[in-house]
Design a protein around this motif. Structure first.
Motif, PDB file in Angstrom:
ATOM      1  N   GLN A   1      -3.561  11.213  16.652  1.00  0.00           N
ATOM      2  CA  GLN A   1      -2.630  11.413  15.584  1.00  0.00           C
ATOM      3  C   GLN A   1      -3.192  10.602  14.161  1.00  0.00           C
TER       4      GLN A   1
ATOM      5  N   TYR B   1      -3.452  11.365  10.339  1.00  0.00           N
ATOM      6  CA  TYR B   1      -2.570  10.909   9.327  1.00  0.00           C
ATOM      7  C   TYR B   1      -3.606  10.306   8.265  1.00  0.00           C
TER       8      TYR B   1
ATOM      9  N   LEU C   1       6.125  -1.744   5.322  1.00  0.00           N
ATOM     10  CA  LEU C   1       5.837  -2.615   6.587  1.00  0.00           C
ATOM     11  C   LEU C   1       4.472  -3.168   6.125  1.00  0.00           C
TER      12      LEU C   1
ATOM     13  N   THR D   1      11.585   3.288  18.038  1.00  0.00           N
ATOM     14  CA  THR D   1      11.052   4.154  16.912  1.00  0.00           C
ATOM     15  C   THR D   1      10.273   5.457  17.559  1.00  0.00           C
TER      16      THR D   1
ATOM     17  N   THR E   1       8.052   4.418  23.529  1.00  0.00           N
ATOM     18  CA  THR E   1       7.330   3.187  22.925  1.00  0.00           C
ATOM     19  C   THR E   1       8.090   2.453  21.578  1.00  0.00           C
TER      20      THR E   1
ATOM     21  N   LYS F   1      -7.508   0.912   8.113  1.00  0.00           N
ATOM     22  CA  LYS F   1      -6.057   0.569   7.613  1.00  0.00           C
ATOM     23  C   LYS F   1      -5.056   1.824   7.769  1.00  0.00           C
ATOM     24  N   LYS F   2      -5.387   3.147   7.323  1.00  0.00           N
ATOM     25  CA  LYS F   2      -4.387   3.955   7.402  1.00  0.00           C
ATOM     26  C   LYS F   2      -3.977   4.435   8.711  1.00  0.00           C
TER      27      LYS F   2
ATOM     28  N   GLU G   1       1.926   1.738  13.031  1.00  0.00           N
ATOM     29  CA  GLU G   1       3.017   0.881  12.545  1.00  0.00           C
ATOM     30  C   GLU G   1       4.219   1.767  12.310  1.00  0.00           C
ATOM     31  N   ILE G   2       4.020   2.708  11.641  1.00  0.00           N
ATOM     32  CA  ILE G   2       5.277   3.589  11.374  1.00  0.00           C
ATOM     33  C   ILE G   2       5.612   4.332  12.501  1.00  0.00           C
ATOM     34  N   SER G   3       4.779   4.725  13.537  1.00  0.00           N
ATOM     35  CA  SER G   3       5.114   5.517  14.645  1.00  0.00           C
ATOM     36  C   SER G   3       5.663   4.606  15.814  1.00  0.00           C
ATOM     37  N   SER G   4       5.128   3.520  15.931  1.00  0.00           N
ATOM     38  CA  SER G   4       5.481   2.974  17.202  1.00  0.00           C
ATOM     39  C   SER G   4       5.487   1.339  16.931  1.00  0.00           C
ATOM     40  N   ILE G   5       5.546   0.799  15.781  1.00  0.00           N
ATOM     41  CA  ILE G   5       5.093  -0.517  15.265  1.00  0.00           C
ATOM     42  C   ILE G   5       4.212  -1.409  16.294  1.00  0.00           C
ATOM     43  N   GLY G   6       3.317  -0.659  16.543  1.00  0.00           N
ATOM     44  CA  GLY G   6       2.127  -1.518  17.230  1.00  0.00           C
ATOM     45  C   GLY G   6       1.995  -0.783  18.711  1.00  0.00           C
ATOM     46  N   VAL G   7       1.342  -1.566  19.531  1.00  0.00           N
ATOM     47  CA  VAL G   7       0.936  -1.089  20.940  1.00  0.00           C
ATOM     48  C   VAL G   7       1.357  -2.013  21.915  1.00  0.00           C
TER      49      VAL G   7
ATOM     50  N   ASP H   1      11.044  -9.941  13.129  1.00  0.00           N
ATOM     51  CA  ASP H   1      10.332 -10.302  14.174  1.00  0.00           C
ATOM     52  C   ASP H   1      11.140 -11.378  15.062  1.00  0.00           C
TER      53      ASP H   1
ATOM     54  N   ALA I   1       9.674  -7.995  21.445  1.00  0.00           N
ATOM     55  CA  ALA I   1       9.273  -6.760  20.445  1.00  0.00           C
ATOM     56  C   ALA I   1       8.015  -6.328  20.849  1.00  0.00           C
ATOM     57  N   GLY I   2       7.073  -7.442  21.353  1.00  0.00           N
ATOM     58  CA  GLY I   2       5.477  -6.998  21.595  1.00  0.00           C
ATOM     59  C   GLY I   2       5.452  -6.014  22.954  1.00  0.00           C
TER      60      GLY I   2
ATOM     61  N   LEU J   1       4.763  12.565   8.111  1.00  0.00           N
ATOM     62  CA  LEU J   1       3.868  13.667   8.383  1.00  0.00           C
ATOM     63  C   LEU J   1       4.226  15.126   7.822  1.00  0.00           C
TER      64      LEU J   1
ATOM     65  N   ARG K   1       7.006  -3.252  22.921  1.00  0.00           N
ATOM     66  CA  ARG K   1       7.017  -1.836  22.337  1.00  0.00           C
ATOM     67  C   ARG K   1       7.821  -0.816  23.585  1.00  0.00           C
TER      68      ARG K   1
ATOM     69  N   LYS L   1      -1.465   1.878   9.837  1.00  0.00           N
ATOM     70  CA  LYS L   1      -0.252   2.084   9.238  1.00  0.00           C
ATOM     71  C   LYS L   1       0.567   3.164   9.819  1.00  0.00           C
ATOM     72  N   PHE L   2      -0.207   4.282  10.284  1.00  0.00           N
ATOM     73  CA  PHE L   2       0.413   5.150  11.269  1.00  0.00           C
ATOM     74  C   PHE L   2       1.085   4.544  12.646  1.00  0.00           C
TER      75      PHE L   2
ATOM     76  N   GLU M   1       0.928  -1.087  -0.086  1.00  0.00           N
ATOM     77  CA  GLU M   1       0.057   0.025   0.081  1.00  0.00           C
ATOM     78  C   GLU M   1       0.855   1.296  -0.050  1.00  0.00           C
TER      79      GLU M   1
ATOM     80  N   GLN N   1      11.830   9.573  16.774  1.00  0.00           N
ATOM     81  CA  GLN N   1      10.740  10.661  16.696  1.00  0.00           C
ATOM     82  C   GLN N   1      11.233  11.807  17.679  1.00  0.00           C
TER      83      GLN N   1
ATOM     84  N   TYR O   1       5.776  -9.075  17.473  1.00  0.00           N
ATOM     85  CA  TYR O   1       5.217  -7.806  17.163  1.00  0.00           C
ATOM     86  C   TYR O   1       3.937  -8.123  16.992  1.00  0.00           C
TER      87      TYR O   1
END
Lengths: 451, 451
Positions: free
Chosen positions: B166, B170, A63, A162, A159, B296-297, B303-309, A92, A280-281, A200, A283, B300-301, A58, A166, B119
């Motif tokens: 955020q 995005y 990723l 990554t 977090t 989905k977007k 994913e980019i900003s913290s690769i998950g939670v 991973d 990794a989980g 951004l 964060r 994606k954000f 996409e 920032q 992840y």
């Protein structure tokens, strides 16, 4: 920089059978090889879908195929695993799961329902959302391993590294500058750097690509990842312009991956649980920052963007880091189980051995030369054995990622790292079953392509 | 909109003593009152410092005084607490801690060392880092409370609703638009909205302030917080221009704060643990999103900003949300302890009662009128009792935050919310001791100022 590793005669795991059976095996292998070549050359087309199917990429973002990788692969028989999409695109770190399972209850944490109510962890610390137990465990582990100086450094938790990356950009780029600050890194660079920086369309900073091509006489930030992601090289800053600030991403500066040659003592150093302990989980990452003003601005960014960092993960991470230190420092517990970095070192050594063997089966691939050094932590001399392999497709293959994808091996192509498509980054820290299947296929491809 | 609440004759907790003792008490009260007035008028100057001291505000950012609030206030005697800086600036939900302590082991979680390695949480879900147990618990609780429709909604988990906000920006702002998208919200609006929006000087979006002043014929996003932070009002979008997208922040749409009048069914709804269960330290929020492309977007954000939670926080949150549902749905467990929202409702009712009493002691302050309604969840009719009070300083006080700060009460002034400095936002969900001391001081100030 990239060269073919010398051929090895002894091939691990290969059994030679006498007489007829031997020839039968050779014949079947050749048939299978020819079949694979037909598939590769496009005469037979493969398609796959379902839970492990490759979703469409996409907007060119790197990723987007994350969701094609199962967190817990189901037990598969040999036939199934040979059909499976092997995802080595992401780093991973599921390799580490078996170690933590072996450790049983020693790293188990119990968290009561009334914990993690407040936003605040330690109001006396400039990083007010940093759990004191986590800070202590980080300091203790660095002192044990000797990979980073912790005296006169502020710890900022994030977090994942990554978010810390920032936070660093926010802290270092003045909000009133006439132009956005240039962000550079020597190619091949970590593929997330440009994605995060450009995400951004910030007016504070701008991605300027390869530090080797940067020659402007203006303030800039150079990101130095060492050992480097993707290629494992040991790095220093390449550009020495005036007004430059260097940020060191030391995610892989741990003794399972590379000899610990000295105690890093840079102005800003980033670390992460994902690649050190394999969690990794969670964060969770941390920065060691010398300058108080910069550390405060990083804290401010994390305050604005997420009002702190999960306390639960910090509590768990503290326990895990402390148990790692215990296995080295506490004579009683160290007898019970293999110390963590010893496990990691041996596993990486084994996997790199398998990969080099597979590469030596033909002329289709090559690997970078990696430096050898004395490790002050283990007192061993060894070559860097990175979490990723930076594979070059030799001969007529121009797009290594696409080439491997035809064989259901997902990797990340060189273009994502500011490099040639002849390269692909391959994760070496996934589940053992997946890695073994990757090695099997990779060997076959190499053998068949080199016929 | 803001009016003086009618005076109440019955003052809770006040005891009238007969004869001499009565007059002595009145005399001492007047002396104390005059002393406070001297302090307020500047004839006596107060200074404070130390762990609870007020650090200098940095770059005008709202949250810089976060570090002045202790996570776990030490037991203080009466004399100490009367000298203490009471921080009601942040909505730190420590009020809830006593409830979770009462619940004992029922919400305790045990997490093994091998958990949270990958992840990935659920590769079949478009939000691949969403723990299935957390998703189920969220759906179950919404269905129980009836505050949000969960059918045909995608759940996206975030590092607090702050990160989700955020992610929404995005997702909704096209990266190729000629101009940044306008972001608006009716004043008074949540003070973090402009901070987050402007933080990185994004080219995707721009903060345009009060939605009531926005009249451009161009795409925009309107943020609707209901009940509103800071003033507790029940809101709908105010601007109906073409090309507008409305985002609903429903952080406070829970039955301890406001009657649940209907099942919210908007396109994008944001929720957070911090204000629902009080677990701010988990840094966990979730969005309910109808449109798959937007969801989905957002993923994606993140994913980019913290690769998950954090998985750890999701695992804990799942347990806590399930226990809340259990206390309503499971007859056996519901007899053992007070259900969560009943506790929250009664605590908020008590605190609002105390505050209104204090306001009624004089003419110095006023509170907004808040709507009364029938709650479908509790079957009770009651007025909104928000997590924050939006206090107006009446008479000659032009800067309510500064005025209260002189009395060692930290609040957040109206200017941060796009409103007048005559207002200040006061948290009602802090520790009980702090709240009681706030009420004591607030009553005294009101009484003395109105002499």
């Amino acid at each position: 920089m990239v060269s073919k590793v010398a051929s090895q005669k002894k091939i691990k795991g290969q059994v030679f059978l006498p007489g007829t059976v031997h020839w039968l095996v050779v014949s079947v292998a050749i048939n299978l090889g020819l079949l694979l070549k037909l598939i590769h050359d496009g005469h037979l087309r493969m398609e796959w879908s379902g839970p492990n199917g490759m979703p469409g990429k996409e907007n060119g973002a790197t990723l987007s195929s994350l969701s094609s990788y199962p967190a817990e692969p189901k037990q598969a028989n040999d036939g199934q695993i040979q059909q499976k999409l092997i995802n080595l695109d992401h780093g991973d770190p599921t390799m580490y799961q078996s170690y933590w399972k072996q450790m049983g209850d020693r790293t188990t944490v119990v968290i009561s329902g009334w914990q993690s109510v407040s936003y605040f962890s330690d109001t006396k610390n400039l990083c007010w959302f940093l759990e004191p137990g986590f800070a202590n465990a980080v300091t203790r582990l660095h002192n044990l391993v000797g990979n980073a100086e912790t005296e006169n450094q502020h710890i900022v938790v994030g977090t994942g590294s990554t978010q810390l990356f920032q936070a660093v950009l926010y802290a270092l780029c003045p909000s009133d500058a006439p132009e956005p600050m240039s962000i550079v890194s020597a190619a091949p660079f970590y593929s997330s750097y440009p994605l995060i920086t450009e995400c951004l369309k910030s007016g504070l900073y701008k991605w300027r690509g390869d530090a080797n091509d940067f020659d402007k006489d203006e303030p800039y930030i150079e990101l130095v990842t060492s050992p480097n992601n993707p290629d494992g090289s040991i790095r220093e800053a390449v550009f020495n312009g005036s007004g430059g600030i260097v940020v060191h991403d030391l995610a892989y500066y741990w003794p399972q991956y590379t000899p610990i040659s000295s105690r890093a003592d840079y102005d800003i150093m980033l670390f992460t649980l994902s690649k050190s302990t394999g969690h990794a989980g969670m964060r969770l990452g941390w920065a060691l920052v010398k300058d108080e003003t910069i550390a405060k601005k990083m804290v401010k960014f994390i305050e604005i963007s997420s009002i702190g960092v999960s306390k639960d993960s910090q509590v768990r991470a503290a326990k895990i880091l402390d148990v790692i230190s215990d296995t080295y420092e506490d004579a009683e517990t160290s007898n019970e189980s293999k110390p963590f970095f010893d496990y990691g070192y041996e596993e990486m050594k084994k996997r790199w051995g398998q990969l080099r063997e597979a590469v030596n089966k033909g002329q289709s691939f090559s690997l970078p030369n990696l430096p050898v050094g004395k490790c002050n932590f283990s007192n061993q001399t060894f070559g860097t054995q990175p979490a990723f392999a930076w594979v070059k497709c030799e001969q007529a293959v121009d797009d290594c990622e696409s080439f491997l994808k035809k064989h259901k091996i997902l990797t990340r192509g060189g273009a994502h790292f500011g490099s040639s498509k002849k390269y692909a980054r391959v994760s070496l820290i996934g589940h053992e079953d997946d890695y073994n299947e990757f090695i099997r296929r990779f060997s076959q491809i190499n053998y068949v392509e080199s016929l």
